[in-house]
Design a protein around this motif. Structure first.
Motif, mmCIF file in Angstrom:
data_model
loop_
_atom_site.group_PDB
_atom_site.id
_atom_site.type_symbol
_atom_site.label_atom_id
_atom_site.label_comp_id
_atom_site.label_asym_id
_atom_site.label_seq_id
_atom_site.Cartn_x
_atom_site.Cartn_y
_atom_site.Cartn_z
ATOM 1 N N SER A 198 0.970 -1.022 -0.034
ATOM 2 C CA SER A 198 -0.149 0.119 0.136
ATOM 3 C C SER A 198 0.927 1.120 -0.243
ATOM 4 C CB SER A 198 -0.874 0.130 1.224
ATOM 5 O OG SER A 198 -1.431 1.231 1.312
ATOM 6 N N PRO A 199 0.406 2.344 -0.754
ATOM 7 C CA PRO A 199 1.130 3.612 -0.488
ATOM 8 C C PRO A 199 0.978 4.060 0.854
ATOM 9 C CG PRO A 199 -0.292 3.595 -2.636
ATOM 10 C CD PRO A 199 -0.360 2.346 -1.659
ATOM 11 N N VAL A 200 1.854 4.940 1.199
ATOM 12 C CA VAL A 200 1.621 5.413 2.506
ATOM 13 C C VAL A 200 1.962 7.052 2.354
ATOM 14 C CG1 VAL A 200 2.133 3.387 3.951
ATOM 15 C CG2 VAL A 200 3.830 5.097 3.432
ATOM 16 N N ARG A 201 1.389 7.861 3.277
ATOM 17 C CA ARG A 201 1.928 9.409 3.333
ATOM 18 C C ARG A 201 2.889 9.173 4.621
ATOM 19 N NH1 ARG A 201 0.565 14.322 0.980
ATOM 20 N NH2 ARG A 201 2.196 15.661 1.735
ATOM 21 N N ALA A 202 4.103 9.033 4.515
ATOM 22 C CA ALA A 202 4.916 8.771 5.662
ATOM 23 C C ALA A 202 5.553 10.173 6.185
ATOM 24 C CB ALA A 202 6.206 7.899 5.369
ATOM 25 N N VAL A 203 5.252 10.500 7.570
ATOM 26 C CA VAL A 203 5.711 11.750 8.049
ATOM 27 C C VAL A 203 6.578 11.288 9.562
ATOM 28 C CG1 VAL A 203 4.049 13.159 7.118
ATOM 29 C CG2 VAL A 203 3.527 12.070 9.333
ATOM 30 N N LEU A 204 7.324 11.982 9.773
ATOM 31 C CA LEU A 204 8.268 12.147 11.077
ATOM 32 C C LEU A 204 7.830 13.257 11.897
ATOM 33 C CD1 LEU A 204 11.600 10.880 10.000
ATOM 34 C CD2 LEU A 204 9.959 9.586 11.006
ATOM 35 N N ARG A 205 7.715 13.108 13.109
ATOM 36 C CA ARG A 205 7.503 14.425 13.783
ATOM 37 C C ARG A 205 8.198 14.399 15.315
ATOM 38 N NH1 ARG A 205 1.221 14.804 15.838
ATOM 39 N NH2 ARG A 205 1.159 12.757 17.048
ATOM 40 N N ARG A 206 8.702 15.499 15.720
ATOM 41 C CA ARG A 206 9.147 15.623 17.277
ATOM 42 C C ARG A 206 9.068 17.063 17.627
ATOM 43 N NH1 ARG A 206 15.669 14.275 16.359
ATOM 44 N NH2 ARG A 206 16.218 16.202 15.219
ATOM 45 N N PRO A 207 9.299 17.472 18.992
ATOM 46 C CA PRO A 207 8.962 18.659 19.350
ATOM 47 C C PRO A 207 10.118 19.620 18.672
ATOM 48 C CG PRO A 207 9.024 17.103 21.293
ATOM 49 C CD PRO A 207 9.283 16.162 20.002
ATOM 50 N N ASP A 208 9.800 20.767 18.440
ATOM 51 C CA ASP A 208 10.381 21.706 17.805
ATOM 52 C C ASP A 208 10.985 22.802 19.051
ATOM 53 O OD1 ASP A 208 11.872 23.837 16.254
ATOM 54 O OD2 ASP A 208 9.848 23.910 14.912
ATOM 55 N N PRO A 209 12.390 22.643 19.202
ATOM 56 C CA PRO A 209 12.726 23.493 20.258
ATOM 57 C C PRO A 209 12.811 24.903 19.853
ATOM 58 C CG PRO A 209 14.698 22.491 19.284
ATOM 59 C CD PRO A 209 13.346 21.477 18.748
ATOM 60 N N SER A 210 12.741 25.109 18.478
ATOM 61 C CA SER A 210 12.931 26.840 17.993
ATOM 62 C C SER A 210 11.539 27.208 18.093
ATOM 63 C CB SER A 210 13.705 26.739 16.884
ATOM 64 O OG SER A 210 12.587 26.107 15.761
ATOM 65 N N ALA A 211 10.687 26.851 18.280
ATOM 66 C CA ALA A 211 9.111 27.198 18.220
ATOM 67 C C ALA A 211 8.948 28.086 19.543
ATOM 68 C CB ALA A 211 7.891 26.206 18.067
ATOM 69 N N ALA A 212 8.134 29.027 19.377
ATOM 70 C CA ALA A 212 8.018 29.836 20.531
ATOM 71 C C ALA A 212 6.790 29.374 21.273
ATOM 72 C CB ALA A 212 7.345 31.235 20.042
ATOM 73 N N PRO A 213 6.878 29.227 22.610
ATOM 74 C CA PRO A 213 5.677 28.886 23.528
ATOM 75 C C PRO A 213 4.434 29.547 23.235
ATOM 76 C CG PRO A 213 7.236 30.050 24.750
ATOM 77 C CD PRO A 213 7.894 29.836 23.582
ATOM 78 N N SER A 214 3.389 28.690 23.223
ATOM 79 C CA SER A 214 1.955 29.231 23.274
ATOM 80 C C SER A 214 1.505 30.273 24.371
ATOM 81 C CB SER A 214 0.954 28.057 23.244
ATOM 82 O OG SER A 214 1.203 27.258 22.281
ATOM 83 N N PRO A 215 1.077 31.111 24.174
ATOM 84 C CA PRO A 215 0.737 32.389 24.941
ATOM 85 C C PRO A 215 -0.364 31.695 26.156
ATOM 86 C CG PRO A 215 -0.505 32.808 22.996
ATOM 87 C CD PRO A 215 0.575 31.797 22.840
#
Length: 215
Positions: A198-215
């Motif tokens: 089967s085809p897959v839409r493969a993605v990886l994810r992890r926390p982004d340390p450069s992202a600004a924290p949510s207010p």
């Protein structure tokens, strides 16, 4: 905040495929216009085009098709390991530098750039490397080439190891810009009745340390 890496190539008529496999094609069965409220398309392709998950049925006639496999191996902690100097076969020595505390999913980057045209010169897994990974609790392996076996192989020894160890596999991934390290993998196959892959839409994810924290 998390960062996503899309590790799937674009599926197109020019996507590299094994010789004789069915390429991707798309036709329009309806087009938006007077008397038609939608566009509708139909797709024809081998399930091995682009990033895909092989079912055990692909290499054993009495094994499960892709709609029958457990989804758990395709979702969860994953390690990307770079083996850019591996040559034709990924050996244990190419992975040992990142072997401590292996998660159940391991993706191996073997190329500077993923294939954009068919070539039979690509890296595959040495069978004993799959033995070594399975012994360390790995349940899924993946790589940035078309197959876990060399293109010219007729015995498919590494596919046989997948079957022996009940390992799942992802092929044709794009790991060009993915740093070595740990991620969450999401690469669920479609529930295609009786299909060998089967085809897959493969993605990886992890926390982004450069992202600004949510207010």
């Amino acid at each position: 905040m998390t960062r996503l890496w899309d590790i799937s190539p674009t599926t197109s008529p020019s996507a590299p495929i094994f010789p004789g496999d069915a390429p991707y094609s798309l036709e329009w069965t309806a087009r938006l216009g007077p008397g038609c409220p939608v566009n509708l398309s139909a797709v024809r392709m081998s399930p091995h085009v682009g990033a895909h998950a092989d079912a055990p049925l692909h290499y054993a006639s009495d094994a499960p098709s892709i709609d029958a496999v457990d989804l758990a191996p395709y979702l969860g902690p994953c390690r990307v390991i770079h083996a850019l100097d591996c040559g034709e076969l990924i050996a244990v020595r190419h992975l040992q530098h990142a072997a401590a505390g292996l998660p159940p999913r391991v993706l191996v980057r073997t190329r500077q750039r993923a294939l954009t045209a068919w070539s039979d010169q690509f890296a595959a897994f040495a069978p004993e490397t799959l033995d070594w990974l399975a012994a360390r609790g790995v349940r899924l392996v993946g790589l940035d080439t078309p197959s876990v076996d060399p293109a010219a192989s007729k015995t498919l020894d590494s596919h046989a190891r997948l079957l022996r160890h009940d390992l799942r596999v992802l092929e044709n991934l794009v790991l060009d810009d993915v740093p070595e390290g740990d991620y969450e993998l999401i690469a669920l196959p479609l529930k295609l009745q009786g299909a060998c892959a089967s085809p897959v839409r493969a993605v990886l994810r992890r926390p982004d340390p450069s992202a600004a924290p949510s207010p």
